[in-house]
Design a protein around this motif. Sequence first.
Motif, PDB file in Angstrom:
ATOM      1  N   THR A 190       2.667  92.871  -4.635  1.00 49.72           N
ATOM      2  CA  THR A 190       1.497  91.667  -4.669  1.00 49.72           C
ATOM      3  C   THR A 190       1.229  91.544  -3.593  1.00 49.72           C
ATOM      4  OG1 THR A 190       3.781  90.967  -6.340  1.00 49.72           O
ATOM      5  CG2 THR A 190       1.991  89.437  -5.199  1.00 49.72           C
ATOM      6  N   PRO A 191      -0.620  90.851  -3.413  1.00 47.41           N
ATOM      7  CA  PRO A 191      -1.680  90.936  -2.506  1.00 47.41           C
ATOM      8  C   PRO A 191      -0.663  89.574  -2.158  1.00 47.41           C
ATOM      9  CG  PRO A 191      -2.251  90.821  -4.289  1.00 47.41           C
ATOM     10  CD  PRO A 191      -1.479  90.732  -5.285  1.00 47.41           C
ATOM     11  N   ALA A 192      -2.373  89.392  -0.853  1.00 50.52           N
ATOM     12  CA  ALA A 192      -1.515  88.526  -0.268  1.00 50.52           C
ATOM     13  C   ALA A 192      -2.954  87.423  -0.877  1.00 50.52           C
ATOM     14  CB  ALA A 192      -1.783  88.633   1.450  1.00 50.52           C
ATOM     15  N   ALA A 193      -3.525  88.042  -1.155  1.00 46.29           N
ATOM     16  CA  ALA A 193      -4.953  86.908  -1.539  1.00 46.29           C
ATOM     17  C   ALA A 193      -4.128  86.701  -2.691  1.00 46.29           C
ATOM     18  CB  ALA A 193      -5.152  88.227  -1.953  1.00 46.29           C
ATOM     19  N   ALA A 194      -4.698  85.358  -2.976  1.00 46.29           N
ATOM     20  CA  ALA A 194      -4.090  84.627  -4.328  1.00 46.29           C
ATOM     21  C   ALA A 194      -5.049  84.429  -5.737  1.00 46.29           C
ATOM     22  CB  ALA A 194      -4.376  83.266  -3.826  1.00 46.29           C
ATOM     23  N   TRP A 195      -4.146  84.266  -6.758  1.00 51.12           N
ATOM     24  CA  TRP A 195      -5.311  84.776  -7.784  1.00 51.12           C
ATOM     25  C   TRP A 195      -5.855  83.277  -7.789  1.00 51.12           C
ATOM     26  CZ3 TRP A 195      -7.412  86.905 -11.425  1.00 51.12           C
ATOM     27  CH2 TRP A 195      -7.806  86.484 -12.415  1.00 51.12           C
ATOM     28  N   ASN A 196      -7.327  83.377  -8.373  1.00 49.08           N
ATOM     29  CA  ASN A 196      -8.099  82.222  -8.662  1.00 49.08           C
ATOM     30  C   ASN A 196      -8.114  82.337  -9.643  1.00 49.08           C
ATOM     31  OD1 ASN A 196      -7.937  80.546  -6.101  1.00 49.08           O
ATOM     32  ND2 ASN A 196      -9.049  82.418  -5.105  1.00 49.08           N
ATOM     33  N   GLY A 197      -7.919  82.944 -10.498  1.00 43.06           N
ATOM     34  CA  GLY A 197      -8.350  82.883 -12.294  1.00 43.06           C
ATOM     35  C   GLY A 197      -7.128  82.140 -13.267  1.00 43.06           C
ATOM     36  N   PRO A 198      -7.459  82.037 -14.114  1.00 40.49           N
ATOM     37  CA  PRO A 198      -6.453  81.102 -15.677  1.00 40.49           C
ATOM     38  C   PRO A 198      -5.095  82.069 -15.246  1.00 40.49           C
ATOM     39  CG  PRO A 198      -8.157  82.166 -16.392  1.00 40.49           C
ATOM     40  CD  PRO A 198      -8.167  82.819 -15.214  1.00 40.49           C
ATOM     41  N   GLY A 199      -4.538  80.995 -15.818  1.00 38.11           N
ATOM     42  CA  GLY A 199      -3.146  81.122 -15.628  1.00 38.11           C
ATOM     43  C   GLY A 199      -2.374  82.162 -14.603  1.00 38.11           C
ATOM     44  N   SER A 200      -1.766  83.243 -14.782  1.00 36.80           N
ATOM     45  CA  SER A 200      -0.604  83.544 -13.398  1.00 36.80           C
ATOM     46  C   SER A 200      -0.837  84.534 -13.517  1.00 36.80           C
ATOM     47  CB  SER A 200       1.520  84.179 -14.107  1.00 36.80           C
ATOM     48  OG  SER A 200       1.676  82.837 -15.077  1.00 36.80           O
ATOM     49  N   ARG A 201       0.136  84.390 -12.071  1.00 37.58           N
ATOM     50  CA  ARG A 201      -1.233  86.405 -11.264  1.00 37.58           C
ATOM     51  C   ARG A 201      -0.967  87.621 -12.207  1.00 37.58           C
ATOM     52  NH1 ARG A 201      -2.137  87.238  -5.952  1.00 37.58           N
ATOM     53  NH2 ARG A 201      -0.433  85.780  -5.352  1.00 37.58           N
ATOM     54  N   PRO A 202      -2.426  88.335 -12.699  1.00 34.81           N
ATOM     55  CA  PRO A 202      -2.472  89.353 -13.763  1.00 34.81           C
ATOM     56  C   PRO A 202      -1.878  90.420 -12.608  1.00 34.81           C
ATOM     57  CG  PRO A 202      -4.674  89.063 -12.883  1.00 34.81           C
ATOM     58  CD  PRO A 202      -3.600  87.326 -12.419  1.00 34.81           C
ATOM     59  N   VAL A 203      -1.729  91.736 -13.509  1.00 36.09           N
ATOM     60  CA  VAL A 203      -1.280  92.650 -13.507  1.00 36.09           C
ATOM     61  C   VAL A 203      -2.111  93.933 -13.659  1.00 36.09           C
ATOM     62  CG1 VAL A 203       0.621  94.482 -13.176  1.00 36.09           C
ATOM     63  CG2 VAL A 203       1.090  91.499 -12.855  1.00 36.09           C
ATOM     64  N   GLU A 204      -2.358  94.842 -12.969  1.00 40.00           N
ATOM     65  CA  GLU A 204      -3.544  95.744 -13.338  1.00 40.00           C
ATOM     66  C   GLU A 204      -2.475  96.640 -13.195  1.00 40.00           C
ATOM     67  OE1 GLU A 204      -7.512  97.669 -11.159  1.00 40.00           O
ATOM     68  OE2 GLU A 204      -7.358  95.596 -11.549  1.00 40.00           O
ATOM     69  N   VAL A 205      -2.141  98.034 -13.685  1.00 43.68           N
ATOM     70  CA  VAL A 205      -1.448  98.565 -14.022  1.00 43.68           C
ATOM     71  C   VAL A 205      -2.243  99.669 -14.052  1.00 43.68           C
ATOM     72  CG1 VAL A 205       0.506  99.813 -15.612  1.00 43.68           C
ATOM     73  CG2 VAL A 205      -0.038  97.883 -15.920  1.00 43.68           C
ATOM     74  N   ASN A 206      -2.647 100.650 -13.230  1.00 43.21           N
ATOM     75  CA  ASN A 206      -2.818 102.062 -12.660  1.00 43.21           C
ATOM     76  C   ASN A 206      -3.049 102.676 -12.879  1.00 43.21           C
ATOM     77  OD1 ASN A 206      -4.885 103.590 -11.294  1.00 43.21           O
ATOM     78  ND2 ASN A 206      -5.567 102.525  -9.553  1.00 43.21           N
TER      79      ASN A 206
END
Length: 455
Positions: free
Chosen positions: A143-159
């Motif tokens: 989980t990054p320190a950077a905020a998520w500014n998009g819609p909904g909950s913080r998304p998860v990129e599965v790498n």
Amino acid sequence: MRGFLAIVVAVLVGSVLSVEQPAGADPGPNVAPSPVFPVNSPPSPLQSWIDHNIKAPQLTSTPADHQAALWRAMLSSPTGDRMFDAWPPNLAALKPGQIIESRDVTATTAQHMTVPIRRAVLLKFRSTSSTGTPSFGTATLITPAAAWNGPGSRPVEVNAMPINALGMHCTPGYQLSHNLFDRTNTDLVWFMPALYASLNQGHAVLLPDHEGPLMAYGEPNVAGHMMLDSIRAVRNALPEFDNSRYAVAGYSGGAIAAYATAMLQREYAPELSRVLTGVASGGLVTDYRDIAHRFNGWIASGIMLSVTTAIAREHPEMLQYMNNLAQWVVTSPTRDLCGDADGPLGAVGIPMDAAANISNSLDSPAAENLYRQLDLTNRTSGVPLYIYHGSWDPWIPIEDVQRMYGEQCSRGVPAVFRTVPGEHLSSYATSYPGLDDWLNARLRGEPAPNECPRR
């Protein structure tokens, strides 16, 4: 003939090995009896000469138990960390994706980062082998320190990082949960900048150890199960990600895992349809028969031999066709190779028949049976696809992946295909702008584009 064998032994073995081979990590279930294909071709003169002059490693005092002992001896060495080594005794009682154990790995993960992170958690969860038996997997959520500014909950990129390895210490999970210079897999370093960019955009990043606990590099069924169960595990362990959007990306060895995620989602994890928004795969292998013949005896033969060893861990019926030289090699320190080492093994162009005890091994009934088990092209993706490939890739033919793209389009899957400049390595870098735009749109919940030809 003797000169050729000397080269093979020098390249593959590298040193004289002791007779007693150490066992790998706790392998869980016993090896099932192997099917026999009586119409396989008899050994060639070279293969007969190899087995006459090189005796099989003595792994057990009972010859009848040799194949099971060989399987155990060719597994990755234990890491010394029970999170990766230990098979829980109650796996059959758990559901896929159910949490077995978790560990905070923020301190060690931060050593590998160039961007600030808030938290990193290593998850161990129940999963499923290629044949449907209970297994387990591991994955790291950052989980990054950077905020998520998009819609909904913080998304998860599965790498799905290209692990491309035989040793369990080579996985992202082990690397990020241990100190920076603890048996580093330098192959992963090339792919870290994309991870940093994702974290900077406010995405949480999930890194599954998609080769599974047997390190079955290149086995798509295992990889797909591990990927899907890692998403289940995050949603089970961390409620704040229950309603997040998930998008999957993978290149080369990681593309196999990403592609398998899409192809197996409908049948293996149908409940993830509401959160899994798309899968991107680049430099993808879809036709194992074609790749086996292309890599055989070529500069890529080291990778092919490594993949064959890894797949045999999940398909031990292959072991009965392994000659004595190959048995020495797969139980040697080569069983712990990371991806930065298996490529050079192909420098002299080692053919597969140098490791087999049947002639025309790549066209045998045993090989055909394996190709069928590894083929996912008869499935329909459960999610939109973004497929990309280097225009000058000498390793993996673009025609195979174009065929797969056309088949998925014909089944109504929203898909995009991109040819990007470069060969196999550089095309990963040139693909980034278009790939990043597509992934970001999926994680924001935007409708997936569809560039399939109209029927």
